[in-house]
Design a protein around this motif. Sequence first.
Motif, PDB file in Angstrom:
ATOM      1  N   TRP A 404       0.824  -1.214   0.000  1.00 25.49           N
ATOM      2  CA  TRP A 404       0.000   0.000   0.000  1.00 25.49           C
ATOM      3  C   TRP A 404       0.854   1.259   0.000  1.00 25.49           C
ATOM      4  O   TRP A 404       0.411   2.319  -0.445  1.00 25.49           O
ATOM      5  CB  TRP A 404      -0.950  -0.017   1.187  1.00 25.49           C
ATOM      6  CG  TRP A 404      -2.026  -1.066   1.052  1.00 25.49           C
ATOM      7  CD1 TRP A 404      -2.554  -1.545  -0.104  1.00 25.49           C
ATOM      8  CD2 TRP A 404      -2.672  -1.777   2.110  1.00 25.49           C
ATOM      9  NE1 TRP A 404      -3.498  -2.514   0.153  1.00 25.49           N
ATOM     10  CE2 TRP A 404      -3.598  -2.671   1.508  1.00 25.49           C
ATOM     11  CE3 TRP A 404      -2.577  -1.757   3.503  1.00 25.49           C
ATOM     12  CZ2 TRP A 404      -4.420  -3.524   2.254  1.00 25.49           C
ATOM     13  CZ3 TRP A 404      -3.388  -2.596   4.247  1.00 25.49           C
ATOM     14  CH2 TRP A 404      -4.299  -3.476   3.634  1.00 25.49           C
ATOM     15  N   MET A 405       2.089   1.160   0.482  1.00 30.77           N
ATOM     16  CA  MET A 405       2.990   2.318   0.418  1.00 30.77           C
ATOM     17  C   MET A 405       3.284   2.744  -1.022  1.00 30.77           C
ATOM     18  O   MET A 405       3.637   3.891  -1.278  1.00 30.77           O
ATOM     19  CB  MET A 405       4.302   2.011   1.145  1.00 30.77           C
ATOM     20  CG  MET A 405       4.179   1.930   2.656  1.00 30.77           C
ATOM     21  SD  MET A 405       5.722   1.433   3.475  1.00 30.77           S
ATOM     22  CE  MET A 405       6.740   2.883   3.151  1.00 30.77           C
ATOM     23  N   THR A 406       3.113   1.820  -1.981  1.00 31.55           N
ATOM     24  CA  THR A 406       3.349   2.174  -3.388  1.00 31.55           C
ATOM     25  C   THR A 406       2.135   2.840  -4.018  1.00 31.55           C
ATOM     26  O   THR A 406       2.257   3.423  -5.104  1.00 31.55           O
ATOM     27  CB  THR A 406       3.704   0.923  -4.213  1.00 31.55           C
ATOM     28  OG1 THR A 406       2.524   0.117  -4.404  1.00 31.55           O
ATOM     29  CG2 THR A 406       4.791   0.101  -3.539  1.00 31.55           C
ATOM     30  N   GLY A 407       0.961   2.717  -3.408  1.00 29.17           N
ATOM     31  CA  GLY A 407      -0.247   3.336  -3.944  1.00 29.17           C
ATOM     32  C   GLY A 407      -0.827   2.663  -5.166  1.00 29.17           C
ATOM     33  O   GLY A 407      -1.704   3.228  -5.830  1.00 29.17           O
ATOM     34  N   ASN A 408      -0.396   1.461  -5.475  1.00 27.43           N
ATOM     35  CA  ASN A 408      -0.852   0.790  -6.696  1.00 27.43           C
ATOM     36  C   ASN A 408      -2.139   0.006  -6.457  1.00 27.43           C
ATOM     37  O   ASN A 408      -2.163  -1.227  -6.418  1.00 27.43           O
ATOM     38  CB  ASN A 408       0.259  -0.125  -7.232  1.00 27.43           C
ATOM     39  CG  ASN A 408       1.267   0.631  -8.046  1.00 27.43           C
ATOM     40  OD1 ASN A 408       1.053   0.887  -9.226  1.00 27.43           O
ATOM     41  ND2 ASN A 408       2.362   1.033  -7.394  1.00 27.43           N
ATOM     42  N   VAL A 409      -3.211   0.715  -6.320  1.00 23.83           N
ATOM     43  CA  VAL A 409      -4.523   0.139  -6.065  1.00 23.83           C
ATOM     44  C   VAL A 409      -5.559   0.871  -6.904  1.00 23.83           C
ATOM     45  O   VAL A 409      -5.555   2.111  -6.977  1.00 23.83           O
ATOM     46  CB  VAL A 409      -4.905   0.256  -4.569  1.00 23.83           C
ATOM     47  CG1 VAL A 409      -6.352  -0.183  -4.348  1.00 23.83           C
ATOM     48  CG2 VAL A 409      -3.964  -0.564  -3.705  1.00 23.83           C
TER      49      VAL A 409
END
Length: 886
Positions: A404-409
Amino acid sequence: MSELGHDRASSVAQISRRGFLGATAAATAALALSGCSPTDSENTLELGETGSLEEGEWVALPCNCGVCCNIGYVVDNMVVRQKTDDTGEDTDENPQNRCCVRGRMSRQRYMGADRLKYPMKRKNWQPGGVDFHGELRGRDEWERISWDEALDLVAGEVKRIMDNHGPKSFFCGVSGDGHGGGAAGGQVTRLLNAMGGCVYVWGTQSYGGIPVVSTFMEGDPWSYGMMETQDVFTACKADTAIIFGLAAGSLANSWYRAMKHAGVRFIVIDPWFSGQTEQVADMWVPVRPGTDGALLLGMAYHMIENNLHDQEFLDAYTVGFDADHMPEDATTNENFKDYVLGAYDETPKTPEWASEICGVSPDKIRELAEIATSASPLIWRSTQAPARTENGQNYTQLFYAVGWMTGNVGFEGAEVAMANPQSVGMGSSMILPGSPGIEIVTNPICEGPAEVSMLDKGGYDPEKFYGLPYGGAWEAIVSGKYTDFVHGEQPIDIRCIWKINSCSPLNQFSGASKGIEAFRKVEFVVTSDLFMTSDCEYSDIVLPAASFWETPWSNAGQVMPLNPRALFFGGKQVIEPLFEAKDDVWMEEELAKRLDIDPKLIRNISWEQASYNVLATTQVMKDDFSGMEPLAAITQEDIDEFGVEGTPQEGRVPIKELLEQGYYAAQRSPDDPYAITPKRADYRNDPVANPRNTPSGKYEIYSQSLTNYMEIYGTTPVVEPLPKYRPADEGYEQTFANWETKEKGEYPFQVISTHSARSVHSSFHNVRQLNEVHANNLMINANDAAALGLEQDETVLVTSKHGKILRRVNITPRIMPGVLMIGEGNWINLNEEGIDEGGSANILAGGHVVGHGHQPWNTCLVKVEKWDGEPLLPDCQRPYRTFDFE
């Protein structure tokens, strides 16, 4: 059929031993391999005296795993040729469902010379619960008996034990179809359930530490987080895929092949450089088993220190990352960011700190962190394998938090998901399988598989009995006590192990050494199977079961929603049962008659009617995507010819044509309305209107509800609400007698057990050709082998705290130093010294009750020594387990 067989000869193949062996060679001769092909007259398979290749027909062949498209050419009740999916073009958009090597060897398995042929009784076992001589199980001789005698003995023992000790004295380890013949609504133990019930198991075997964590952190209780995985059409839009523990298999290959062709960069993090990794990986990062969490923390540290993480996403869609975004129900003030920086334990989780644990260099950890935060869209995916560890729940927490730290959602090509690509497909939308109309017989004392799965979804009910945990079942049977969630320690008195129409608990549960103790302790063990498997060897009565191929039900209604092109199998029975084999439900029906139980409770309709019901009620998407229509077109003539009850209907394909073809393929295209849109897109677009199913309505990096729920399991150590790294029991840190000085301890190696190309769990282990091509030797790094003075194929003794096995070694650079690997599924074969010459990984793995009852197979420590006894033969040269009685 033999004169010792039960009635029903008209429906059983009339075939002699010589005829069977002769007819089977056409199935093996073409693929026979020089080193391990049978050479003795007893096991040489050659074309029989009857039948010719011009007189056969092609028939769809069902398989264990429900993935392969497998077609067989049947002549004189023998499958003599096989082929796979050859319809349409084999493209990335619609790949053919080709058979894997196991599927292509199905003839050698189902028609092998070692098939069980008739009922057998252990010579020194006597009914009554007194002279059962459990200590001789696995060592005793066998005698042939008739079906009538076998069924009378089993019925007598079931009645005695049920009357004297009640339903909780019966243990049925696996609630799932064993051979396909007993697929009565997918349910086993119908007879025991009708008599009052039995004891099942709870926990997870394949998913490791994922399910409960996913439920409470991600908020998707129905999918173990898997539904966040997109389909192949959107996955191909990714820039990079970082995958922990790469999945293998034909369907995974087709997904990854399409992504590779689309230009997706693959980074694989895995202790083992598998063939799958070799095919797709642009970068392989070997990591020590059970230490992936340390690697993730090292990446997180570099992200935070260099402000690489997506702070806006974390602020809007998660709680628990930093002190300003804590959930309201938090009972501590600890947040993930400060933990990573070392605020609570004075240990910053730097790449250097992580490297000492996980074995990945600090520079490589930094590189991974920068790739993960710069690549967009990014697929951040983990298979189940890294979570099959004692600290698998900690790993799952950390995987989600760093992902989730990468924001790839929530946008095309991006995902943070714990899944295999097989986990999603369009079969459930394009083809809806019909119902067989078979009634369920509910277990009145113990929750069944569907209810047990509710445990993983937060649905524990203290008023219900869930049975014994996978990892602790054998210990419970031996000790007579188990821990029952909030109720604490409870007594249990198992007198019978029941394995009719079930899988292989002795061979496939961890702690198999303790399992042998359990099998030897109880008064009665009955097993049905195709071969003399490990469970059979430790039984009292062994019943020859019909295979998937030998019952009408098994080959109707199987859907494969695992590919862009969904497949529906609607075939017919392949061959008649061989020798005296019977389907498992027939066995239970006959036992029911002897126990004054209505046989209709076991099977309320015929197999033929059940098969027809599935075909008649299966729906397929219309060509214009406007709705569903029946797949099978059925006339009154069809119904009369099949001898079933039904109503004529319009449909896509005439039912006879469907049966003749054996399967139906529904084609996909990237622009059709059934492409899977990125999951959580609604949440990302409007998190207020579309909250997650968590107390905060957001992704919970800090999850107090997870910790609260895990307390009911009564397992240790407690899962904390904040993702942290915790060394695994029997993990890398415990290979040292002294961590500070790095002095190695008694068990200096980590061993992992993997799915092998040569078997589906324990199925296919006895196929010699597979054992030659894919020898299940102990994989060891070349540097470790040199330090031990080992040569290729040399026999070694592998010892853990739980048991000993013998294995030949495969010296290779494909496994990282300090780590060993063995494929799971080998059948147990104890010698006189109590050492397993069969090489079962579960002899080494101890029985543990950890987390939510998940299996920690990949946390096991061993030592390796040269074997000074007789060298071990290759598995492909070991004798068949066959029985011939005069």
